[in-house]
Design a protein around this motif. Structure first.
Motif, mmCIF file in Angstrom:
data_model
loop_
_atom_site.group_PDB
_atom_site.id
_atom_site.type_symbol
_atom_site.label_atom_id
_atom_site.label_comp_id
_atom_site.label_asym_id
_atom_site.label_seq_id
_atom_site.Cartn_x
_atom_site.Cartn_y
_atom_site.Cartn_z
ATOM 1 N N UNK A 86 5.274 -7.682 13.618
ATOM 2 C CA UNK A 86 4.550 -7.627 12.340
ATOM 3 C C UNK A 86 3.246 -8.395 12.441
ATOM 4 N N UNK A 87 2.178 -7.801 11.896
ATOM 5 C CA UNK A 87 0.867 -8.458 11.841
ATOM 6 C C UNK A 87 0.468 -8.588 10.376
ATOM 7 N N UNK A 88 -0.022 -9.771 9.991
ATOM 8 C CA UNK A 88 -0.414 -10.044 8.614
ATOM 9 C C UNK A 88 -1.937 -10.091 8.505
ATOM 10 N N UNK A 89 -2.492 -9.284 7.602
ATOM 11 C CA UNK A 89 -3.928 -9.270 7.350
ATOM 12 C C UNK A 89 -4.142 -9.354 5.858
ATOM 13 N N UNK A 90 -4.480 -10.554 5.394
ATOM 14 C CA UNK A 90 -4.599 -10.778 3.958
ATOM 15 C C UNK A 90 -3.264 -10.557 3.282
ATOM 16 N N UNK A 91 -3.237 -9.728 2.252
ATOM 17 C CA UNK A 91 -2.004 -9.440 1.534
ATOM 18 C C UNK A 91 -1.234 -8.280 2.159
ATOM 19 N N UNK A 92 -1.799 -7.690 3.196
ATOM 20 C CA UNK A 92 -1.151 -6.545 3.827
ATOM 21 C C UNK A 92 -0.413 -6.957 5.093
ATOM 22 N N UNK A 93 0.612 -6.183 5.423
ATOM 23 C CA UNK A 93 1.290 -6.396 6.697
ATOM 24 C C UNK A 93 1.525 -5.055 7.379
ATOM 25 N N UNK A 94 1.424 -5.077 8.685
ATOM 26 C CA UNK A 94 1.561 -3.872 9.487
ATOM 27 C C UNK A 94 2.704 -4.086 10.479
ATOM 28 N N UNK A 95 3.616 -3.122 10.526
ATOM 29 C CA UNK A 95 4.841 -3.294 11.299
ATOM 30 C C UNK A 95 4.961 -2.231 12.385
ATOM 31 N N UNK A 96 5.356 -2.688 13.556
ATOM 32 C CA UNK A 96 5.637 -1.798 14.672
ATOM 33 C C UNK A 96 7.063 -2.061 15.139
ATOM 34 N N UNK A 97 7.839 -1.001 15.357
ATOM 35 C CA UNK A 97 9.211 -1.149 15.834
ATOM 36 C C UNK A 97 9.464 -0.197 16.996
ATOM 37 N N UNK A 98 10.225 -0.662 17.960
ATOM 38 C CA UNK A 98 10.608 0.241 19.048
ATOM 39 C C UNK A 98 11.949 -0.190 19.636
#
Length: 398
Positions: free
Chosen positions: A44-56
């Motif tokens: 998970x990467x946090x950018x401001x109020x957003x978060x972006x998730x990668x799963x494998x």
């Protein structure tokens, strides 16, 4: 200052990357089921109020391979957050057992690694894995300072009358048999949050860490003075798969009359007991569902769980000679309102009165769930072991 925190369990590896002294992480992740079929990674990467998730999903043979995968996620692809391993100033490692040798964060040297190795027998599931991650991180992040933060360190302030067992002294001197305590990073973090919130440095706190592993600690003026886990993490409270306190005579009986081996006994009390042994599952959420459906074994397991916590609250109230606040933290402590209520009910004599409405609406953050007339505050405080490790590393390096 970029500090990468590595928190490795027997078959898992959690990580968070902090740009200290900022409390919010830049990135976090989890490598699960290491060495087991069904391994997977969540990044998970946090950018401001957003978060972006990668799963494998991909088989990960060991923690070394897991850490290599973490480096790849941090430095490559759309969710990269650093350009290279050289961007990491320090790597903070959670190490479960530090014995009597470490009472604070420690720069890792060959001598420190040797000491961690000597303690393998006291934490056979964790210290070997912790050391492996240290060695891999040394090769992966070659320019970073490697720092060890020990689970046992916070409890090194426990006085002798509390950490010694009533057995001949030579077992303490020669074998190191004494109370060490665990979950110290969590207890330290939440107690510091409570002291700040209470605005009371001279305080008497009881910190209750309830996860798959459970422990309770008496904290006076910010220092641990007694804790429920002892020589190993088996004693004290009822846990997910561990029995907690049990009469040693039971062990003698099973050896003499049922022919149990040491391996069988270890498996019984560490992996087959607790909520699992009594209620049928090690997961509190499953136990709740079973209890709601009328399963009497699940109901009993919940009663045992809450009763044991109450016993320790009473004993620690005596040890502290009073209480300013009781703290609930970790997975069950933060998320199970019914368990918090069960523990705090019928403790009015001590001055503990829970506000059921506040307890029911708790949804995160530090919150007081006691009534206005409660002499003792009841606090729910989310633990943050990774930030506590990063903070200790930052202070040490500063």
């Amino acid at each position: 200052m970029n500090i990468l925190v590595i928190n490795s369990g027997s078959s898992s590896l959690k990580y968070q990357l902090f740009k200290m002294p900022v409390k919010a992480p830049i990135s976090s992740g989890l490598v699960e089921r290491i060495g087991i079929e069904g391994s997977y990674i969540k990044h998970t990467v946090f950018k401001g109020d957003e978060k972006f998730v990668s799963e494998k999903s991909a088989f990960i043979a060991d923690h070394g391979e897991g850490l290599k995968q973490v480096l790849s996620l941090l430095t490559k692809g759309e969710l990269a957050v650093i350009a290279s391993p050289d961007d990491i100033t320090a790597v903070g490692h959670r190490v479960v057992h530090g014995g009597e040798h470490f009472s604070g964060p420690t720069l890792i040297t060959e001598a420190v690694k040797e000491q961690i190795k000597k303690l393998f027998s006291l934490a056979p599931l964790h210290n070997p894995v912790n050391l492996k991650c240290i060695e891999v991180a040394e090769h992966t992040f070659k320019n970073a300072q490697q720092v060890a933060v020990f689970d046992t360190a916070f409890h090194q302030t426990i006085p002798q009358q509390a950490f010694r067992y009533a057995i001949p002294e030579r077992y303490y001197k020669e074998e190191g048999i004494r109370v060490y305590g665990f979950h110290g990073t969590s207890h330290k973090y939440v107690s510091e949050q409570a002291i700040q919130w209470l605005n009371k440095k001279e305080s008497k706190l009881i910190s209750i860490h309830l996860g798959n592993g459970c422990s309770i600690t008496a904290i006076k003026n910010g220092k641990s003075i007694d804790t429920s886990m002892g020589f190993g993490p088996l004693s004290g409270l009822v846990m997910g798969t561990r029995s907690g306190d049990i009469d040693p005579s039971v062990i003698f009986h099973l050896i003499e009359h049922a022919g149990y081996s040491l391996e069988q006994l270890s498996a019984l009390f560490n992996k087959q007991s607790g909520l699992l042994g009594v209620g049928g599952s090690s997961d509190m959420r499953d136990i709740r569902k079973l209890a709601a459906a009328g399963d009497e074994h699940a109901v009993l397991s919940l009663e045992l769980y809450a009763y044991r916590i109450k016993k320790f609250i009473g004993s620690y109230a005596a040890v502290l000679n009073g209480i300013d606040a009781v703290i609930f933290t970790a997975g069950v402590g933060e998320n199970d309102k019914d368990m918090r209520e069960a523990v705090c009910t019928e403790l009015e004599f001590l001055g503990i009165n829970i506000n059921r409405e506040s307890n029911n609406r708790y949804n995160g953050g530090l919150m007081d769930i006691s009534t206005d007339d409660s002499k003792i505050k009841i606090l729910v405080i989310p633990t943050n072991e990774e930030f506590e490790i990063a903070s200790q590393c930052y202070t040490l390096l500063q």
